[in-house]
Scaffold this motif. Structure first.
Motif, PDB file in Angstrom:
ATOM      1  N   PRO A 171     110.134  68.755 -46.123  1.00  0.00           N
ATOM      2  CA  PRO A 171     110.124  67.378 -45.638  1.00  0.00           C
ATOM      3  C   PRO A 171     108.698  66.851 -45.521  1.00  0.00           C
ATOM      4  O   PRO A 171     107.773  67.582 -45.161  1.00  0.00           O
ATOM      5  N   ARG A 172     108.539  65.562 -45.839  1.00  0.00           N
ATOM      6  CA  ARG A 172     107.235  64.937 -45.737  1.00  0.00           C
ATOM      7  C   ARG A 172     107.147  64.155 -44.429  1.00  0.00           C
ATOM      8  O   ARG A 172     108.150  63.685 -43.885  1.00  0.00           O
ATOM      9  N   ASP A 174     105.505  58.050 -43.354  1.00  0.00           N
ATOM     10  CA  ASP A 174     104.347  57.205 -43.654  1.00  0.00           C
ATOM     11  C   ASP A 174     104.495  55.898 -42.874  1.00  0.00           C
ATOM     12  O   ASP A 174     105.378  55.080 -43.173  1.00  0.00           O
ATOM     13  N   LEU A 211     110.025  55.149 -49.517  1.00  0.00           N
ATOM     14  CA  LEU A 211     110.449  55.487 -48.156  1.00  0.00           C
ATOM     15  C   LEU A 211     111.877  56.008 -48.161  1.00  0.00           C
ATOM     16  O   LEU A 211     112.198  56.993 -47.464  1.00  0.00           O
ATOM     17  N   GLU A 230     111.806  59.528 -49.340  1.00  0.00           N
ATOM     18  CA  GLU A 230     111.283  60.447 -48.319  1.00  0.00           C
ATOM     19  C   GLU A 230     112.327  60.746 -47.249  1.00  0.00           C
ATOM     20  O   GLU A 230     112.420  61.875 -46.743  1.00  0.00           O
TER      21      GLU A 230
END
Length: 295
Positions: free
Chosen positions: A2-3, A6, A43, A46
């Motif tokens: 997982p990132r 942002d 997004l 993500e």
């Protein structure tokens, strides 16, 4: 793997969620529309969720998008607050800021904090009903003296004082000759403040009228603005005793409300913060002088 989320993309998301139109959102953000589209797709990738359904008229939030919109303001506010606090320390300010509501006096505890921490500059910021906890969340204050009730999510609250509540009336009001009144006496009056601040009055007024009582069209009046309207006979205000005493004037009068609880004052700070300055201040505040002025 997982990132991390942002926050720039989250800001873009909020703009689009509020506008529900890619062109308007891009204009508001001062970016090109294709850039906004790419950032929203990134997004969604993500998060592994579709946030918008796009059609010819604009965009519609999906259930996942509505969930993110509920959480996004708190995320962005926390990031902005952290950025503001870091910038303040980076300037070498060495400051500690106390928020306080009208009627409260923080002079003694602020001076004690500076004495406890040589070289520290203690600042103060006056708050109102609508921002007494927001100053913590947006980084303007490290601690805040608040008048309960407040939205206590993610906050630590320590009761520090309480005082009677009074009603402020025009000097020409039918009850102006009374020193003591009951909530039933005030049920038919026009309340010049947010009824959430006086739920006892709202309950009694609703029971007696069998309808939801009329309240101020604009509930964001400052204390001074409330008193201007009270003096002109446009309504009443329920205030802590110290506030009414501080703002006393000849064209209004004050009566104690016998069947209402006291105004409770608490010290509040963000529960996630582990600042030794907050720890030291809390110790001073809980054993030092009261912030409520006594007659």
């Amino acid at each position: 793997m997982p990132r991390d989320l942002d926050l720039r993309k989250v800001r873009y998301f909020v703009a689009l969620a509020e506008e529900l139109h890619y062109g308007r959102a891009a204009q508001r953000l001062h970016i090109a529309q294709p850039v906004l589209s790419r950032q929203i797709r990134a997004l969604e990738a993500e998060l592994g969720a579709v946030l918008f359904v796009r059609d010819r008229r604009g965009a519609t939030l999906t259930p996942a998008g509505r969930t993110l919109l509920d959480d996004a303001p708190a995320l962005l506010a926390a990031a902005d607050a952290a950025r503001r606090r870091v910038a303040r320390e980076a300037r070498g300010a060495g400051t500690f800021t106390i928020g306080f509501m009208p009627g409260l006096i923080v002079t003694a505890v602020a001076a004690a904090m500076e004495e406890c921490r040589p070289g520290l500059r203690v600042e103060v910021v006056r708050t109102g009903w609508d921002d007494q906890v927001e100053v913590l969340r947006d980084g303007r204050a490290d601690v805040s003296y608040v008048r309960l009730p407040v939205d206590g999510r993610d906050l630590r609250l320590v009761d520090v004082a309480e005082e009677p509540r009074v009603v402020v009336l025009a000097a020409t009001h039918r009850l102006a000759c009374k020193d003591v009144v009951a909530l039933a006496d005030l049920a038919g009056e026009h309340l010049l403040q947010n009824p959430d601040a006086v739920p006892e009055w709202r309950r009694v007024a609703t029971e007696m009228r069998s309808t939801v009582p009329r309240v101020a069209e604009e509930v964001r009046y400052s204390v001074e603005e409330k008193l201007e309207h009270v003096a002109r006979g446009r309504g009443i205000a329920v205030l802590p005793e110290s506030v009414a005493r501080f703002y006393q004037r000849p064209d209004v009068t004050v009566a104690t409300i016998v069947d209402i609880g006291p105004s409770r004052v608490a010290l509040a700070w963000e529960s996630a913060r582990r600042s030794p300055l907050i720890r030291d201040f809390t110790a001073l505040a809980t054993r030092g002088p009261s912030v409520v002025a006594r007659p």
